[in-house]
Design an enzyme around this catalytic site. Structure first.
Site, PDB file in Angstrom:
ATOM      1  N   TYR A 112       9.008   1.894   0.271  1.00  0.00           N
ATOM      2  CA  TYR A 112       7.652   1.644   0.798  1.00  0.00           C
ATOM      3  C   TYR A 112       7.142   2.904   1.498  1.00  0.00           C
ATOM      4  O   TYR A 112       5.994   3.336   1.264  1.00  0.00           O
ATOM      5  CB  TYR A 112       7.648   0.442   1.750  1.00  0.00           C
ATOM      6  CG  TYR A 112       6.270   0.196   2.354  1.00  0.00           C
ATOM      7  CD1 TYR A 112       5.210  -0.231   1.545  1.00  0.00           C
ATOM      8  CD2 TYR A 112       6.013   0.421   3.710  1.00  0.00           C
ATOM      9  CE1 TYR A 112       3.929  -0.434   2.081  1.00  0.00           C
ATOM     10  CE2 TYR A 112       4.742   0.218   4.245  1.00  0.00           C
ATOM     11  CZ  TYR A 112       3.703  -0.209   3.422  1.00  0.00           C
ATOM     12  OH  TYR A 112       2.450  -0.397   3.948  1.00  0.00           O
ATOM     13  N   LYS A 172       3.808   5.309   0.608  1.00  0.00           N
ATOM     14  CA  LYS A 172       2.717   5.604   1.541  1.00  0.00           C
ATOM     15  C   LYS A 172       2.647   7.115   1.845  1.00  0.00           C
ATOM     16  O   LYS A 172       1.570   7.641   2.099  1.00  0.00           O
ATOM     17  CB  LYS A 172       2.850   4.764   2.811  1.00  0.00           C
ATOM     18  CG  LYS A 172       2.543   3.282   2.558  1.00  0.00           C
ATOM     19  CD  LYS A 172       1.094   3.072   2.082  1.00  0.00           C
ATOM     20  CE  LYS A 172       0.735   1.636   1.819  1.00  0.00           C
ATOM     21  NZ  LYS A 172      -0.672   1.438   1.413  1.00  0.00           N
ATOM     22  N   VAL A 205       0.007  -4.453  11.542  1.00  0.00           N
ATOM     23  CA  VAL A 205      -1.194  -5.292  11.516  1.00  0.00           C
ATOM     24  C   VAL A 205      -0.762  -6.683  11.061  1.00  0.00           C
ATOM     25  O   VAL A 205      -0.109  -6.805  10.012  1.00  0.00           O
ATOM     26  CB  VAL A 205      -2.237  -4.767  10.490  1.00  0.00           C
ATOM     27  CG1 VAL A 205      -3.563  -5.482  10.674  1.00  0.00           C
ATOM     28  CG2 VAL A 205      -2.411  -3.264  10.571  1.00  0.00           C
TER      29      VAL A 205
HETATM   30  P1  NDP Z   1      -2.083  -8.493   2.705  1.00  0.00           P
HETATM   31  O1  NDP Z   1      -0.836  -8.918   2.017  1.00  0.00           O
HETATM   32  O2  NDP Z   1      -2.690  -9.419   3.696  1.00  0.00           O
HETATM   33  O3  NDP Z   1      -3.179  -8.083   1.624  1.00  0.00           O
HETATM   34  C1  NDP Z   1      -2.840  -7.288   0.518  1.00  0.00           C
HETATM   35  C2  NDP Z   1      -3.980  -7.307  -0.481  1.00  0.00           C
HETATM   36  O4  NDP Z   1      -3.598  -6.488  -1.599  1.00  0.00           O
HETATM   37  C3  NDP Z   1      -4.242  -8.687  -1.007  1.00  0.00           C
HETATM   38  O5  NDP Z   1      -5.629  -8.882  -1.123  1.00  0.00           O
HETATM   39  C4  NDP Z   1      -3.595  -8.680  -2.385  1.00  0.00           C
HETATM   40  O6  NDP Z   1      -4.337  -9.515  -3.249  1.00  0.00           O
HETATM   41  C5  NDP Z   1      -3.778  -7.214  -2.789  1.00  0.00           C
HETATM   42  N1  NDP Z   1      -2.814  -6.810  -3.805  1.00  0.00           N
HETATM   43  C6  NDP Z   1      -1.468  -6.695  -3.682  1.00  0.00           C
HETATM   44  N2  NDP Z   1      -0.930  -6.370  -4.853  1.00  0.00           N
HETATM   45  C7  NDP Z   1      -1.943  -6.274  -5.742  1.00  0.00           C
HETATM   46  C8  NDP Z   1      -2.011  -5.976  -7.114  1.00  0.00           C
HETATM   47  N3  NDP Z   1      -0.918  -5.700  -7.835  1.00  0.00           N
HETATM   48  N4  NDP Z   1      -3.224  -5.986  -7.732  1.00  0.00           N
HETATM   49  C9  NDP Z   1      -4.337  -6.267  -7.015  1.00  0.00           C
HETATM   50  N5  NDP Z   1      -4.339  -6.541  -5.715  1.00  0.00           N
HETATM   51  C10 NDP Z   1      -3.161  -6.556  -5.089  1.00  0.00           C
HETATM   52  O7  NDP Z   1      -1.707  -7.107   3.403  1.00  0.00           O
HETATM   53  P2  NDP Z   1      -2.568  -6.067   4.266  1.00  0.00           P
HETATM   54  O8  NDP Z   1      -3.972  -6.468   4.349  1.00  0.00           O
HETATM   55  O9  NDP Z   1      -1.820  -5.831   5.504  1.00  0.00           O
HETATM   56  O10 NDP Z   1      -2.394  -4.780   3.348  1.00  0.00           O
HETATM   57  C11 NDP Z   1      -3.480  -4.006   2.880  1.00  0.00           C
HETATM   58  C12 NDP Z   1      -3.048  -2.561   2.809  1.00  0.00           C
HETATM   59  O11 NDP Z   1      -2.725  -2.100   4.125  1.00  0.00           O
HETATM   60  C13 NDP Z   1      -1.804  -2.309   1.969  1.00  0.00           C
HETATM   61  O12 NDP Z   1      -1.989  -1.123   1.228  1.00  0.00           O
HETATM   62  C14 NDP Z   1      -0.710  -2.113   3.010  1.00  0.00           C
HETATM   63  O13 NDP Z   1       0.327  -1.320   2.529  1.00  0.00           O
HETATM   64  C15 NDP Z   1      -1.487  -1.429   4.100  1.00  0.00           C
HETATM   65  N6  NDP Z   1      -0.928  -1.472   5.431  1.00  0.00           N
HETATM   66  C16 NDP Z   1      -0.634  -2.672   6.043  1.00  0.00           C
HETATM   67  C17 NDP Z   1      -0.098  -2.689   7.327  1.00  0.00           C
HETATM   68  C18 NDP Z   1       0.310  -3.948   7.991  1.00  0.00           C
HETATM   69  O14 NDP Z   1       1.100  -3.878   8.961  1.00  0.00           O
HETATM   70  N7  NDP Z   1      -0.195  -5.104   7.593  1.00  0.00           N
HETATM   71  C19 NDP Z   1       0.096  -1.439   8.065  1.00  0.00           C
HETATM   72  C20 NDP Z   1      -0.203  -0.252   7.326  1.00  0.00           C
HETATM   73  C21 NDP Z   1      -0.726  -0.282   6.078  1.00  0.00           C
HETATM   74  P3  NDP Z   1      -3.727 -10.519  -4.354  1.00  0.00           P
HETATM   75  O15 NDP Z   1      -2.406 -10.979  -3.843  1.00  0.00           O
HETATM   76  O16 NDP Z   1      -4.754 -11.596  -4.463  1.00  0.00           O
HETATM   77  O17 NDP Z   1      -3.648  -9.674  -5.568  1.00  0.00           O
HETATM   78  C1  8X3 Z   2       2.923  -1.364   7.267  1.00  0.00           C
HETATM   79  C2  8X3 Z   2       3.444  -0.999   8.611  1.00  0.00           C
HETATM   80  O1  8X3 Z   2       5.508  -0.294   9.916  1.00  0.00           O
HETATM   81  O2  8X3 Z   2       5.732  -2.163   8.382  1.00  0.00           O
HETATM   82  O3  8X3 Z   2       2.610  -0.260   6.502  1.00  0.00           O
HETATM   83  O4  8X3 Z   2       5.534   0.068   7.548  1.00  0.00           O
HETATM   84  S1  8X3 Z   2       5.130  -0.843   8.602  1.00  0.00           S
END
Ligand code: NDP
Ligand code: 8X3
Length: 252
Positions: free
Chosen positions: A153, A157, A186
């Site tokens: 992961y 990133k 988050v």
């Molecule tokens: P969620 O799991 O709540 O949302 C992820 C979104 O990505 C969903 O809408 C999902 O939609 C979509 N998704 C995942 N895989 C696919 C795919 N193969 N095709 C199309 N859509 C896809 O997570 P977050 O909102 O937290 O994550 C959003 C972004 O933020 C990600 O890139 C994550 O790595 C990043 N991030 C998150 C953090 C956290 O702590 N939450 C911190 C740092 C970064 P569906 O399943 O309907 O396809």
């Molecule tokens: C999501 C945050 O710390 O789980 O990118 O990698 S962490």
């Protein structure tokens, strides 16, 4: 004239909150994701609350043919995308490399790196030909540091960070802004997905401290996209106050 934004992964978490923020800012919005029922729900929510148009596109960013079929054949009125938010992404599993699940690795690499590239490759040429546009990639603290068991992961990133820098070079002659947002923890569906649906394990991640919420990230994106023409925010690293870095989290 209204601007058009495309948000990948708008069915949950950061993507959903960002789509709502963009509607509030009067963007017509293309929302994408795999779960069609959630796309429909969000579509209705936006249409009921805001005076903007919404186009819901149901595809998996890992499916290169489908990405091209859908994004290279957008209806005429949706072709000129002004803002691309590359948000779709996930962590799958948490383990050492020697015990790693290769299916998890492929899912993360295919979504977070290749999916982001497929979508960008389809959208960027129109931005270039119009000499107009802005791209915001959602990276992570995992793109700045490598933490125990986060290996693949974190690597994906780090790749997002690198691709953001590369896009900024490529887009420079065309006046297109490129930014990244790198959040710490988050509370979204992120940990449920990481732990393959184990909600109890996921809930534990956010116990004993106040994590960021999706709106904090949408607010950050709002700041980025509302800067004057001469200002580009290259990168924002945003953490919960209780989290110094990936390995120092103050829990009660
Ligand atoms: P969620 O799991 O709540 O949302 C992820 C979104 O990505 C969903 O809408 C999902 O939609 C979509 N998704 C995942 N895989 C696919 C795919 N193969 N095709 C199309 N859509 C896809 O997570 P977050 O909102 O937290 O994550 C959003 C972004 O933020 C990600 O890139 C994550 O790595 C990043 N991030 C998150 C953090 C956290 O702590 N939450 C911190 C740092 C970064 P569906 O399943 O309907 O396809
Ligand atoms: C999501 C945050 O710390 O789980 O990118 O990698 S962490």
């Amino acid at each position: 004239m209204k601007k058009i934004a495309l948000v990948t992964g708008a069915t949950a978490g950061i993507g959903k909150e960002t789509a709502l923020m963009l509607a509030k800012n009067n963007f017509d919005i293309i929302i994408t994701g795999r779960r069609n029922n959630l796309l429909e729900e969000l579509s209705n929510e936006i249409s009921n609350e805001y005076n903007v148009n919404v186009l819901a596109l149901n595809f998996d960013v890992r499916d290169r043919d489908k990405v091209n079929e859908v994004l290279l054949n957008l209806p005429k009125e949706w072709k000129n995308i002004d803002l691309l938010i590359n948000n779709a992404g996930l962590a799958s599993g948490l383990s050492t490399i020697q015990e790693g699940n290769i299916d998890d690795w492929e899912k993360m690499i295919d979504t977070n790196v290749k999916g982001l590239l497929y979508v960008s490759r389809a959208i960027m040429p129109t931005m270039v030909s119009r000499k107009k546009g802005q791209i915001v990639n959602i990276s992570s603290i995992a793109g700045k540091e490598t933490y125990a068991n986060g290996n693949v992961y974190c690597a994906t990133k780090h790749a997002v960070d690198s691709l953001t820098k590369a896009m900024r070079i490529d887009m420079l002659p065309h006046g297109i802004k490129v930014s990244s947002v790198a959040p710490g923890a988050v509370e979204t569906e992120f940990s449920i997905v990481r732990f393959h649906g184990d909600k109890e394990k996921a809930d534990n991640i956010y116990k004993g401290f106040e994590p960021l919420i999706a709106k904090d990230i949408a607010d950050t994106i709002e700041f980025i996209i509302t800067r004057p023409a001469n200002v580009n925010i290259n990168d924002i690293l945003i953490m919960p106050t209780a989290q110094a870095n990936s390995s120092h989290l103050l829990k009660e």
